[in-house]
Motif scaffolding. Structure first.
Motif, PDB file in Angstrom:
ATOM      1  N   ARG A 162     -20.467  10.144  -0.199  1.00 44.95           N
ATOM      2  CA  ARG A 162     -19.364   9.243  -0.561  1.00 44.95           C
ATOM      3  C   ARG A 162     -18.961   9.453  -2.020  1.00 44.95           C
ATOM      4  O   ARG A 162     -17.780   9.458  -2.361  1.00 44.95           O
ATOM      5  CB  ARG A 162     -19.761   7.797  -0.340  1.00 44.95           C
ATOM      6  N   ARG A 163     -19.948   9.627  -2.872  1.00 46.04           N
ATOM      7  CA  ARG A 163     -19.650   9.852  -4.293  1.00 46.04           C
ATOM      8  C   ARG A 163     -18.893  11.154  -4.486  1.00 46.04           C
ATOM      9  O   ARG A 163     -17.950  11.239  -5.266  1.00 46.04           O
ATOM     10  CB  ARG A 163     -20.950   9.875  -5.080  1.00 46.04           C
ATOM     11  N   ARG A 164     -19.296  12.194  -3.756  1.00 49.86           N
ATOM     12  CA  ARG A 164     -18.593  13.474  -3.861  1.00 49.86           C
ATOM     13  C   ARG A 164     -17.153  13.367  -3.351  1.00 49.86           C
ATOM     14  O   ARG A 164     -16.255  13.989  -3.878  1.00 49.86           O
ATOM     15  CB  ARG A 164     -19.323  14.551  -3.057  1.00 49.86           C
ATOM     16  N   ARG A 165     -16.965  12.580  -2.291  1.00 48.42           N
ATOM     17  CA  ARG A 165     -15.623  12.437  -1.725  1.00 48.42           C
ATOM     18  C   ARG A 165     -14.691  11.686  -2.691  1.00 48.42           C
ATOM     19  O   ARG A 165     -13.524  12.014  -2.814  1.00 48.42           O
ATOM     20  CB  ARG A 165     -15.689  11.686  -0.405  1.00 48.42           C
ATOM     21  N   THR A 166     -15.229  10.692  -3.397  1.00 43.99           N
ATOM     22  CA  THR A 166     -14.383   9.941  -4.324  1.00 43.99           C
ATOM     23  C   THR A 166     -14.056  10.767  -5.574  1.00 43.99           C
ATOM     24  O   THR A 166     -13.017  10.549  -6.193  1.00 43.99           O
ATOM     25  CB  THR A 166     -15.054   8.623  -4.752  1.00 43.99           C
ATOM     26  N   ARG A 167     -14.955  11.674  -5.935  1.00 39.45           N
ATOM     27  CA  ARG A 167     -14.693  12.517  -7.096  1.00 39.45           C
ATOM     28  C   ARG A 167     -13.670  13.597  -6.795  1.00 39.45           C
ATOM     29  O   ARG A 167     -13.008  14.091  -7.689  1.00 39.45           O
ATOM     30  CB  ARG A 167     -15.983  13.201  -7.562  1.00 39.45           C
ATOM     31  N   GLY A 168     -13.585  14.008  -5.532  1.00 41.07           N
ATOM     32  CA  GLY A 168     -12.571  15.006  -5.168  1.00 41.07           C
ATOM     33  C   GLY A 168     -13.078  16.335  -5.026  1.00 41.07           C
ATOM     34  O   GLY A 168     -13.662  17.175  -5.225  1.00 41.07           O
TER      35      GLY A 168
END
Length: 79
Positions: free
Chosen positions: A73-79
């Motif tokens: 999830r953190r990777r997805r929000t960072r882009g």
């Protein structure tokens, strides 16, 4: 400068493995929680220590899957 030969279709059709990793983590999380609850109720019913160890292992699998989902999830929000 090093140049790559880009005649193939791989750069165009390459897909990230994060979707599959997310699906596997979700399955592991659900199955781990279900197994932990099952083994805990079995341990409480029989009083055998073996079931408690199996519940602890299933809970550990669930914890690892939950941490992996948080990282994704953190990777997805960072882009």
């Amino acid at each position: 400068m090093w140049l790559r030969d880009r005649r193939g279709t791989e750069p165009v059709t390459a897909r990230s493995p994060l979707g599959a990793r997310r699906a596997l983590s979700l399955v592991a999380l659900v199955l781990g929680v279900v197994a932990a609850v099952f083994f805990l109720t079995r341990a409480a019913g029989t009083g055998e220590e073996v079931w408690a160890w199996e519940a602890a292992i299933a809970a550990a699998v669930s914890l690892v899957a939950a941490v992996d989902l948080a990282v994704l999830r953190r990777r997805r929000t960072r882009g």
